[in-house]
Design a protein around this motif. Structure first.
Motif, PDB file in Angstrom:
ATOM      1  N   ILE A  45       0.618  -1.372  -0.012  1.00  0.00           N
ATOM      2  CA  ILE A  45       0.051   0.005   0.148  1.00  0.00           C
ATOM      3  C   ILE A  45       0.770   1.367  -0.101  1.00  0.00           C
ATOM      4  O   ILE A  45       0.695   2.273  -0.663  1.00  0.00           O
ATOM      5  N   ALA A  46       1.937   1.231   0.598  1.00  0.00           N
ATOM      6  CA  ALA A  46       2.878   2.461   0.794  1.00  0.00           C
ATOM      7  C   ALA A  46       3.171   2.999  -0.645  1.00  0.00           C
ATOM      8  O   ALA A  46       3.856   4.027  -0.617  1.00  0.00           O
ATOM      9  N   LYS A  47       3.285   2.126  -1.558  1.00  0.00           N
ATOM     10  CA  LYS A  47       3.806   2.070  -2.890  1.00  0.00           C
ATOM     11  C   LYS A  47       2.813   3.008  -3.718  1.00  0.00           C
ATOM     12  O   LYS A  47       3.033   3.742  -4.642  1.00  0.00           O
ATOM     13  N   SER A  48       1.619   3.134  -3.262  1.00  0.00           N
ATOM     14  CA  SER A  48       0.413   3.817  -4.012  1.00  0.00           C
ATOM     15  C   SER A  48       0.565   5.197  -3.881  1.00  0.00           C
ATOM     16  O   SER A  48       0.851   6.041  -2.691  1.00  0.00           O
ATOM     17  N   PRO A  49       0.222   5.951  -5.185  1.00  0.00           N
ATOM     18  CA  PRO A  49       0.284   7.332  -4.919  1.00  0.00           C
ATOM     19  C   PRO A  49      -0.798   7.794  -3.820  1.00  0.00           C
ATOM     20  O   PRO A  49      -1.899   7.470  -4.029  1.00  0.00           O
ATOM     21  N   GLY A  50      -0.318   9.003  -3.196  1.00  0.00           N
ATOM     22  CA  GLY A  50      -1.163   9.545  -2.379  1.00  0.00           C
ATOM     23  C   GLY A  50      -1.111   8.845  -1.051  1.00  0.00           C
ATOM     24  O   GLY A  50      -1.986   9.549   0.015  1.00  0.00           O
ATOM     25  N   PHE A  51      -0.448   7.899  -0.738  1.00  0.00           N
ATOM     26  CA  PHE A  51      -0.388   7.154   0.648  1.00  0.00           C
ATOM     27  C   PHE A  51       0.342   8.321   1.474  1.00  0.00           C
ATOM     28  O   PHE A  51       1.448   8.633   1.091  1.00  0.00           O
ATOM     29  N   ARG A  52      -0.145   8.429   2.775  1.00  0.00           N
ATOM     30  CA  ARG A  52       0.569   9.336   3.748  1.00  0.00           C
ATOM     31  C   ARG A  52       0.797   8.806   5.144  1.00  0.00           C
ATOM     32  O   ARG A  52       1.137   9.566   5.644  1.00  0.00           O
ATOM     33  N   GLY A  53       0.353   7.522   5.313  1.00  0.00           N
ATOM     34  CA  GLY A  53       0.574   7.000   6.598  1.00  0.00           C
ATOM     35  C   GLY A  53      -0.561   6.199   7.124  1.00  0.00           C
ATOM     36  O   GLY A  53      -1.444   6.066   6.363  1.00  0.00           O
ATOM     37  N   TYR A  54      -0.176   5.221   8.170  1.00  0.00           N
ATOM     38  CA  TYR A  54      -1.279   4.542   8.580  1.00  0.00           C
ATOM     39  C   TYR A  54      -1.155   4.091  10.024  1.00  0.00           C
ATOM     40  O   TYR A  54      -0.227   4.435  10.853  1.00  0.00           O
ATOM     41  N   LYS A  55      -2.109   3.535  10.651  1.00  0.00           N
ATOM     42  CA  LYS A  55      -2.092   2.991  12.058  1.00  0.00           C
ATOM     43  C   LYS A  55      -3.212   1.844  12.027  1.00  0.00           C
ATOM     44  O   LYS A  55      -3.991   1.688  11.258  1.00  0.00           O
ATOM     45  N   VAL A  56      -2.700   0.794  12.836  1.00  0.00           N
ATOM     46  CA  VAL A  56      -3.322  -0.357  13.243  1.00  0.00           C
ATOM     47  C   VAL A  56      -3.598  -0.632  14.436  1.00  0.00           C
ATOM     48  O   VAL A  56      -2.720  -0.414  15.492  1.00  0.00           O
ATOM     49  N   ASN A  57      -4.842  -0.827  14.898  1.00  0.00           N
ATOM     50  CA  ASN A  57      -5.097  -1.088  16.527  1.00  0.00           C
ATOM     51  C   ASN A  57      -5.867  -2.415  16.306  1.00  0.00           C
ATOM     52  O   ASN A  57      -6.889  -2.665  15.667  1.00  0.00           O
ATOM     53  N   ARG A  58      -5.631  -3.358  17.418  1.00  0.00           N
ATOM     54  CA  ARG A  58      -6.314  -4.568  17.694  1.00  0.00           C
ATOM     55  C   ARG A  58      -7.195  -4.441  18.890  1.00  0.00           C
ATOM     56  O   ARG A  58      -6.908  -3.617  19.834  1.00  0.00           O
ATOM     57  N   GLY A  59      -8.419  -4.990  18.942  1.00  0.00           N
ATOM     58  CA  GLY A  59      -9.439  -4.822  20.038  1.00  0.00           C
ATOM     59  C   GLY A  59      -8.809  -5.480  21.277  1.00  0.00           C
ATOM     60  O   GLY A  59      -8.227  -6.596  21.090  1.00  0.00           O
TER      61      GLY A  59
END
Length: 100
Positions: free
Chosen positions: A30-44
């Protein structure tokens, strides 16, 4: 900036493998895709098979057209899709306010 919010449910007992897969999938695909600016993942905590994936995109089209309709999306789904207990629920949000 657009926030993509994905509510993901995985099959029980797959947390360790999914934790690795989702991070690898975002960072190598996903980080290679145009417009990607960052991410966060949370687990319940109460529901450990539930994950919240938040991806920040420059525009909605960066997610819906550039990524979802491009060659990277099948690569992403090949990495994380086998863990899904149900299709993720995905919505998009505009920023209204934030803390400094």
């Amino acid at each position: 900036m657009i926030l993509e919010f994905a509510d993901i449910r995985i099959q029980p007992g797959q947390n360790a493998a999914f934790d690795e897969a989702i991070q690898r999938g975002v960072e190598t695909v996903i980080a290679k895709s145009p417009g990607f600016r960052g991410y966060k993942v949370n687990r319940g905590i109460e529901s450990p098979e539930r994950y919240l994936l938040m991806i920040y995109w420059e525009t909605l089209d960066n997610h819906m057209k550039d990524f979802r309709e491009g060659p990277l999306f099948p690569q992403w789904r090949a990495i994380v899709g086998p863990f899904f207990a149900a299709p993720p629920v995905v919505e998009h949000f505009d920023l209204v306010a934030r803390s400094t």
